[in-house]
Design a protein around this motif. Structure first.
Motif, PDB file in Angstrom:
ATOM      1  N   THR A  30       3.699  -4.349   3.670  1.00 54.64           N
ATOM      2  CA  THR A  30       3.744  -3.208   4.115  1.00 54.64           C
ATOM      3  C   THR A  30       3.638  -2.932   5.805  1.00 54.64           C
ATOM      4  OG1 THR A  30       1.301  -3.872   4.253  1.00 54.64           O
ATOM      5  CG2 THR A  30       1.828  -1.817   2.332  1.00 54.64           C
ATOM      6  N   TYR A  33       7.158  -1.510   5.533  1.00 51.90           N
ATOM      7  CA  TYR A  33       7.235  -0.762   5.343  1.00 51.90           C
ATOM      8  C   TYR A  33       5.663   0.349   4.502  1.00 51.90           C
ATOM      9  CZ  TYR A  33      11.588  -2.749   2.994  1.00 51.90           C
ATOM     10  OH  TYR A  33      12.234  -3.582   2.917  1.00 51.90           O
ATOM     11  N   PRO A  34       5.535   0.957   5.989  1.00 56.56           N
ATOM     12  CA  PRO A  34       3.787   1.053   5.796  1.00 56.56           C
ATOM     13  C   PRO A  34       4.092   2.469   4.730  1.00 56.56           C
ATOM     14  CG  PRO A  34       5.024   1.493   8.361  1.00 56.56           C
ATOM     15  CD  PRO A  34       6.467   0.633   7.491  1.00 56.56           C
ATOM     16  N   MET A  36       4.603   2.943   2.387  1.00 57.94           N
ATOM     17  CA  MET A  36       4.805   2.527   0.469  1.00 57.94           C
ATOM     18  C   MET A  36       3.097   2.849  -0.469  1.00 57.94           C
ATOM     19  SD  MET A  36       5.775  -1.667  -0.031  1.00 57.94           S
ATOM     20  CE  MET A  36       5.286  -1.972  -1.798  1.00 57.94           C
ATOM     21  N   ARG A 158      -3.122  -7.788   4.331  1.00 54.29           N
ATOM     22  CA  ARG A 158      -2.308  -6.987   3.562  1.00 54.29           C
ATOM     23  C   ARG A 158      -3.203  -6.285   2.632  1.00 54.29           C
ATOM     24  NH1 ARG A 158      -0.550 -10.719  -1.618  1.00 54.29           N
ATOM     25  NH2 ARG A 158      -2.535 -10.864  -2.734  1.00 54.29           N
ATOM     26  N   THR A 159      -2.502  -4.936   2.551  1.00 57.42           N
ATOM     27  CA  THR A 159      -3.377  -3.673   1.526  1.00 57.42           C
ATOM     28  C   THR A 159      -2.867  -4.019  -0.268  1.00 57.42           C
ATOM     29  OG1 THR A 159      -1.464  -2.527   1.299  1.00 57.42           O
ATOM     30  CG2 THR A 159      -2.616  -2.097   3.206  1.00 57.42           C
ATOM     31  N   ASP A 162       0.772  -4.350  -1.369  1.00 61.84           N
ATOM     32  CA  ASP A 162       1.261  -6.132  -1.192  1.00 61.84           C
ATOM     33  C   ASP A 162       0.533  -6.454  -1.888  1.00 61.84           C
ATOM     34  OD1 ASP A 162       1.962  -5.706   1.772  1.00 61.84           O
ATOM     35  OD2 ASP A 162       0.245  -4.818   2.583  1.00 61.84           O
TER      36      ASP A 162
END
Length: 269
Positions: A30, A33-34, A36, A158-159, A162
Motif C-alpha cells: 500500500t 498502491y495506496p 488498493m 501495513r493495512t 497488505d
C-alpha cells in the motif's frame, strides 16, 4: 472493484513470491498502491498462489483470519479475511522448525475442520458446516509477514490490504491432539492454553471465533459462492484464531494444551 492493472498485480505477486523465497521483508504494497482495494489484494494473493502451484504445491484448504472483534478493531475492518493452505505448509506435530526460514514467525491457536462433503451456496448455516465435517482437530497456525508489519524507517503500519495480499499471513499449519466428531462436543467451549517455554502466554475459547468456529467456515463458503466456487471433501479449513499471536524465535518450545482434545507441540531451532 480492481484499481490495479494486471501488470501491477503480477509485479506485486512476484515481489511477495521472491520475498518468501529469500526470507526477506519488502515494503508494504500500500506504500506503492495506496488506492488498493480488497479485490486488488485478493487478486495479488491469487496470482502469488498460482506461482506456488506452478512450483508443484497443491491446494490443501483455506484459513480464515480476523474472526475476532479484537483483531478486526486493530486492523480497522469489520469482516474476516482468508488465505490459501498448500500441502507444503503442513508441519508435523512435534517437529523442530527452522526459525530462520521465516521473517517474523508467530503462533496462533485454532481449530481445523476437515470436510467429508462439499459445502456450496450463499445460504449455508452452522448446521450445514457441521453435517459436512468429517472431524474437527486442534491446530496451530504459523504466521509470517513477507512485508513489513511496521516499516523500520518510517513507522508506516501495513493495512489489511497488505495482509490479504500476503496470503493472510499464513506460513504453516500444525495439526495434533485428538480429532473429534463435530457433534461430539460443544465446539464453542473448546479452549486451549498456549505455553512458550513452559510459560503461559495466551488462553482462549473457540467461541471467540464469530461466536462459533463453524461460522468462520460459513463465512468463507458464502464468500466463494458468489464466484461459483465451493469447499471440497478432504480440504482442511482453519476456522480462525481464538488467541492473540505469540512471537517465536530459535530456542523457543511451544505447547498448546487443548484439555480433553489433547495437545500440540513444536520447537523452533
Amino acid at each position: 472493484m480492481l484499481t490495479l492493472s494486471p501488470e501491477q498485480i503480477a509485479a506485486a505477486a512476484q515481489d511477495l513470491y521472491q520475498a518468501e523465497l529469500a526470507v526477506r521483508q519488502i515494503d508494504a504494497l500500500t506504500l506503492s498502491y495506496p488506492q488498493m482495494t480488497m479485490e486488488d489484494a485478493y487478486a495479488v494473493q491469487a496470482a502469488w498462489m498460482q506461482k506456488k502451484y506452478a512450483d508443484g504445491q497443491q491446494l490443501m484448504g483455506y484459513k480464515i483470519g480476523l474472526t475476532s472483534r479484537a483483531m478486526q478493531r486493530v486492523m480497522k475492518i469489520n469482516t474476516p479475511d482468508f488465505g490459501v493452505l498448500t500441502d507444503a505448509m503442513r508441519i508435523d506435530d512435534g517437529s523442530e522448525i527452522e526459525a530462520a526460514r521465516f521473517n517474523d514467525p508467530r503462533i496462533e491457536v485454532e481449530l481445523a475442520f476437515v470436510l467429508k462433503a462439499p459445502l456450496r451456496g450463499a445460504q449455508l448455516t452452522v448446521m450445514d458446516v457441521l453435517n459436512a465435517t468429517d472431524y474437527v482437530i486442534p491446530a496451530l497456525e504459523l504466521i509470517d509477514a513477507r512485508s513489513h508489519r511496521i516499516h523500520p524507517k518510517t513507522g508506516y503500519v501495513r493495512t489489511v490490504m497488505d495482509t490479504i495480499s500476503d496470503n493472510a499471513a499464513n506460513a504453516g499449519i500444525i495439526l495434533g491432539g485428538r480429532p473429534v466428531r463435530p457433534d461430539a462436543v460443544d465446539l464453542r467451549w473448546c479452549g486451549a492454553i498456549l505455553y512458550r517455554n513452559a510459560v503461559i502466554e495466551e488462553t482462549g475459547l473457540a467461541a471467540g471465533v464469530l461466536n462459533h468456529p463453524a461460522n468462520g467456515i460459513c463465512w468463507i463458503a458464502k464468500r466463494f459462492a458468489a464466484h461459483g466456487i465451493g469447499l471440497e471433501p478432504g480440504q482442511i479449513l482453519l476456522a480462525g484464531s481464538f488467541t492473540a499471536p505469540v512471537a517465536v524465535k530459535a530456542g523457543d518450545t511451544i505447547h498448546a494444551d487443548y484439555g480433553a482434545l489433547g495437545g500440540i507441540s513444536c520447537r523452533f531451532v
